[in-house]
Design a protein around this motif. Sequence first.
Motif, PDB file in Angstrom:
ATOM      1  N   LEU A  35       0.832  -1.198   0.000  1.00 32.50           N
ATOM      2  CA  LEU A  35       0.000   0.000   0.000  1.00 32.50           C
ATOM      3  C   LEU A  35       0.864   1.245   0.000  1.00 32.50           C
ATOM      4  O   LEU A  35       1.863   1.326   0.695  1.00 32.50           O
ATOM      5  CB  LEU A  35      -0.879   0.038   1.253  1.00 32.50           C
ATOM      6  CG  LEU A  35      -1.992  -0.989   1.355  1.00 32.50           C
ATOM      7  CD1 LEU A  35      -2.711  -0.772   2.651  1.00 32.50           C
ATOM      8  CD2 LEU A  35      -2.948  -0.842   0.203  1.00 32.50           C
ATOM      9  N   SER A  58       0.096   3.990   1.272  1.00 34.20           N
ATOM     10  CA  SER A  58      -0.001   4.683   2.563  1.00 34.20           C
ATOM     11  C   SER A  58       1.030   4.191   3.561  1.00 34.20           C
ATOM     12  O   SER A  58       1.277   4.830   4.557  1.00 34.20           O
ATOM     13  CB  SER A  58      -1.391   4.500   3.154  1.00 34.20           C
ATOM     14  OG  SER A  58      -1.733   3.149   3.156  1.00 34.20           O
ATOM     15  N   THR A  59       1.685   3.044   3.301  1.00 32.12           N
ATOM     16  CA  THR A  59       2.711   2.588   4.231  1.00 32.12           C
ATOM     17  C   THR A  59       4.062   3.221   3.960  1.00 32.12           C
ATOM     18  O   THR A  59       5.006   3.018   4.703  1.00 32.12           O
ATOM     19  CB  THR A  59       2.896   1.058   4.161  1.00 32.12           C
ATOM     20  OG1 THR A  59       3.315   0.717   2.853  1.00 32.12           O
ATOM     21  CG2 THR A  59       1.615   0.356   4.490  1.00 32.12           C
ATOM     22  N   SER A  79       5.941   5.734   4.704  1.00 32.84           N
ATOM     23  CA  SER A  79       5.846   6.879   5.603  1.00 32.84           C
ATOM     24  C   SER A  79       6.949   7.893   5.381  1.00 32.84           C
ATOM     25  O   SER A  79       6.992   8.913   6.038  1.00 32.84           O
ATOM     26  CB  SER A  79       5.854   6.408   7.054  1.00 32.84           C
ATOM     27  OG  SER A  79       6.824   5.425   7.232  1.00 32.84           O
ATOM     28  N   SER A  80       7.878   7.641   4.458  1.00 32.25           N
ATOM     29  CA  SER A  80       8.914   8.641   4.233  1.00 32.25           C
ATOM     30  C   SER A  80       8.418   9.766   3.328  1.00 32.25           C
ATOM     31  O   SER A  80       9.079  10.782   3.194  1.00 32.25           O
ATOM     32  CB  SER A  80      10.138   7.983   3.606  1.00 32.25           C
ATOM     33  OG  SER A  80       9.772   7.345   2.410  1.00 32.25           O
ATOM     34  N   LEU A  81       7.255   9.579   2.705  1.00 31.29           N
ATOM     35  CA  LEU A  81       6.743  10.638   1.840  1.00 31.29           C
ATOM     36  C   LEU A  81       5.949  11.642   2.684  1.00 31.29           C
ATOM     37  O   LEU A  81       5.299  11.257   3.636  1.00 31.29           O
ATOM     38  CB  LEU A  81       5.811  10.038   0.785  1.00 31.29           C
ATOM     39  CG  LEU A  81       6.487   9.086  -0.198  1.00 31.29           C
ATOM     40  CD1 LEU A  81       5.438   8.439  -1.083  1.00 31.29           C
ATOM     41  CD2 LEU A  81       7.489   9.838  -1.048  1.00 31.29           C
ATOM     42  N   PRO A  82       5.976  12.925   2.312  1.00 32.89           N
ATOM     43  CA  PRO A  82       5.243  13.914   3.115  1.00 32.89           C
ATOM     44  C   PRO A  82       3.736  13.747   2.958  1.00 32.89           C
ATOM     45  O   PRO A  82       3.251  13.208   1.964  1.00 32.89           O
ATOM     46  CB  PRO A  82       5.708  15.261   2.530  1.00 32.89           C
ATOM     47  CG  PRO A  82       6.226  14.945   1.190  1.00 32.89           C
ATOM     48  CD  PRO A  82       6.729  13.542   1.216  1.00 32.89           C
ATOM     49  N   ALA A  83       3.025  14.229   3.961  1.00 33.60           N
ATOM     50  CA  ALA A  83       1.573  14.009   3.999  1.00 33.60           C
ATOM     51  C   ALA A  83       0.823  14.586   2.802  1.00 33.60           C
ATOM     52  O   ALA A  83      -0.090  13.942   2.287  1.00 33.60           O
ATOM     53  CB  ALA A  83       1.005  14.558   5.310  1.00 33.60           C
ATOM     54  N   GLY A 116      -6.143  10.734  -3.161  1.00 32.85           N
ATOM     55  CA  GLY A 116      -7.283  11.371  -3.807  1.00 32.85           C
ATOM     56  C   GLY A 116      -7.410  11.000  -5.265  1.00 32.85           C
ATOM     57  O   GLY A 116      -8.503  10.956  -5.822  1.00 32.85           O
ATOM     58  N   ALA A 117      -6.269  10.710  -5.896  1.00 34.04           N
ATOM     59  CA  ALA A 117      -6.314  10.340  -7.304  1.00 34.04           C
ATOM     60  C   ALA A 117      -6.562   8.865  -7.486  1.00 34.04           C
ATOM     61  O   ALA A 117      -6.582   8.375  -8.612  1.00 34.04           O
ATOM     62  CB  ALA A 117      -5.006  10.736  -7.976  1.00 34.04           C
ATOM     63  N   TYR A 135      -4.700   6.180  -6.332  1.00 34.51           N
ATOM     64  CA  TYR A 135      -3.588   5.227  -6.349  1.00 34.51           C
ATOM     65  C   TYR A 135      -3.532   4.537  -4.998  1.00 34.51           C
ATOM     66  O   TYR A 135      -3.328   5.184  -3.981  1.00 34.51           O
ATOM     67  CB  TYR A 135      -2.268   5.962  -6.593  1.00 34.51           C
ATOM     68  CG  TYR A 135      -2.131   6.501  -7.992  1.00 34.51           C
ATOM     69  CD1 TYR A 135      -2.311   7.848  -8.252  1.00 34.51           C
ATOM     70  CD2 TYR A 135      -1.807   5.655  -9.052  1.00 34.51           C
ATOM     71  CE1 TYR A 135      -2.178   8.341  -9.531  1.00 34.51           C
ATOM     72  CE2 TYR A 135      -1.670   6.141 -10.330  1.00 34.51           C
ATOM     73  CZ  TYR A 135      -1.866   7.486 -10.566  1.00 34.51           C
ATOM     74  OH  TYR A 135      -1.732   7.971 -11.829  1.00 34.51           O
ATOM     75  N   GLU A 136      -3.715   3.218  -4.988  1.00 35.40           N
ATOM     76  CA  GLU A 136      -3.725   2.522  -3.707  1.00 35.40           C
ATOM     77  C   GLU A 136      -2.479   1.708  -3.453  1.00 35.40           C
ATOM     78  O   GLU A 136      -1.912   1.756  -2.371  1.00 35.40           O
ATOM     79  CB  GLU A 136      -4.948   1.610  -3.622  1.00 35.40           C
ATOM     80  CG  GLU A 136      -6.207   2.404  -3.397  1.00 35.40           C
ATOM     81  CD  GLU A 136      -7.417   1.518  -3.472  1.00 35.40           C
ATOM     82  OE1 GLU A 136      -7.229   0.295  -3.536  1.00 35.40           O
ATOM     83  OE2 GLU A 136      -8.525   2.047  -3.485  1.00 35.40           O
TER      84      GLU A 136
END
Lengths: 330, 321
Positions: B5, B7-8, B10-14, B22-23, B25-26
Amino acid sequence: MRLQHFSPPLPERLIKALTDISIRTDTDLLLSEDPTKIFMRLPPELGFSLLDFRNAVAKVAELASASSLHGDALLEKERKRQEDIFADDMLVGVPDVDALLGGFSPPQVVEVSGDHLSGKTALALQLVLRHLSLVSESSALWIDSSGEFSTERVGLMLEQMNGPAAHTVLERLQVSLAFDIEAVHDVLENLRQSLSSRDSDGDVPATRCVVIDSITPLLGPMLSATSSQGHAIMTTFMRQLRAYADSFSLTIIVINASTKMLPRNPETVFETARKPALGPSFTFTPDATLWLSQRPSEESADEAATTHVAEVLRSRISVSPAHWRENTTH
Amino acid sequence: MSDRLISTLSSLPAPTLNALAGAGYETIRDLSTATPEQLSRDLNLSLPASQAVFAATRPSASFPMTQSAAAMMGSTQKPFSTACAPLDRLLDGGLKRGYILEINGPPGSGKEQIAVNAVRGFVARKQEVLFVDMQNMASPATIKRTLMNSNPTVDGGGAALVRHLALHSAAEFVIFLRNLTAYLDERPATGLLVLNSLAFPFQCEFSPKDRNAILERLRQTLARACASMGLSVIITSQLVTKPVEGNGQPGSAPQGSKMIMSPAFVHKGKDYLRTSRTYRVIVVPQTRTTGVIRLLSTPTSQPPAHAVREESYQRVRGVIV
């Protein structure tokens, strides 16, 4: 989910036309506006009638919705799982503790928390070693987040286990060092790849149990009062664990530290000086939370033994409320 | 392309994660058909941000450190001798790789000399040493002389492998601690870290909370370094005087009560430096030239009061043998 990724795919021209009016995902298509209004925004030379468009929207709604499950099929699956508990044999070996949650068989995510030296690592280690020494086709993964894994302790505990597969336990216990949450994700990703690519009857032992020794130093520093990103990382991680436990039928034990509890209520029955760390919402993410504490041992007890108490703080898998009592363990 | 996923990561900014979610991409697999330029156009991200997304999805270069418990147990090499025979006997052969030895003792008992002599064993096996001296007890000249006396054939006695750092205050110690992990990453050949007179920077007026926070940080850093790179650590620490009432309970001191000396980093029964890899010994001098070294705790157990292990020693020209 993006509209391009549905299968069977939607017509290419329709997708492109929708993207041009900035509808890219299924949520945009289904929830932003009435389908008739969206149709009126589409260019008329597309060649789609209103009926075709509404059929396409209905198909997207069907593909995007969750698949249905029948209650009797679920009950059958649960009955079969109860029978498999004895084959899996994931128990601590102390009958009262095993009765607290009805055993530890997969798929489960259990949090074990308690003060310093309350026996959390010992409980998880005993569960893993006992299972590995009794079942020879399974392996276990121990994720060490602080470098505290001690092979001497494993050796001492293993001397007292005498299951049929006790001599190969050490090769089947994998220990990983992971000092931040990214590294734990990498380790779990490796595990996922190895589990999804193995054949069902290969001779590589399958991982049945994962222990994360001390998740507190991984998630604790990120929780802050001013930003919710740490909290988001925490809940995403725990939901990922739950997904892994379900899809690969694993038992995941998460060891958590404790923190001070304020304000103190002097009228409660249980001790209220300490509580599990990582905040009030962490306890709702695993299936059950066990709280371990050490009791001062009596004078006549053996000097080298200590008495501990395990309580169930919260559980959504226990069956009968009669089990929510204190039980003693050594 | 994996099913991990997005969302895991976590090094990318929020904001980037929100834009991706929102687009629609899961998982990482959904990104396989996109390019950074296309992504930055669709999501209104800057180009570096979308390139960061693709950099994060690439499988990480460093493999997670995983090994089986059998490999961990089997990889213990020969222990390093501490050049002090009673101590070697207490440690069942010497200090093994990845373990911590804490030596306590009253002033003048010779524990800092033990630390300097122990460096010889590591240098002889070509391990680099970081010697941190906090009370000016062992200057670089002393260490070099000790090495040359024991190994006169090698150039400089092997002193090129030893790096010396002198600290005096708690602030310098905290800075050292923060830089330690980066230093050890740069120099993976370091086999021994000596923290000489660790109690000295903490002698000034310190609130217990601050002191414990620093010690906890030290404990975590050492535990990680020992586990990940097999660093051995020798710590020499002092004793503090604590008042004790008649029945052995800690308490305030009425006139004429007994005072005991106990290791500095134990407070109210909680040992702040104990990890699962620590051996603790205490040097107990009984006469001017003899005494015992007592084993206080091992990685697996704390010996009960009636079964302590002790080894007697003698001092020959000021050195414990």
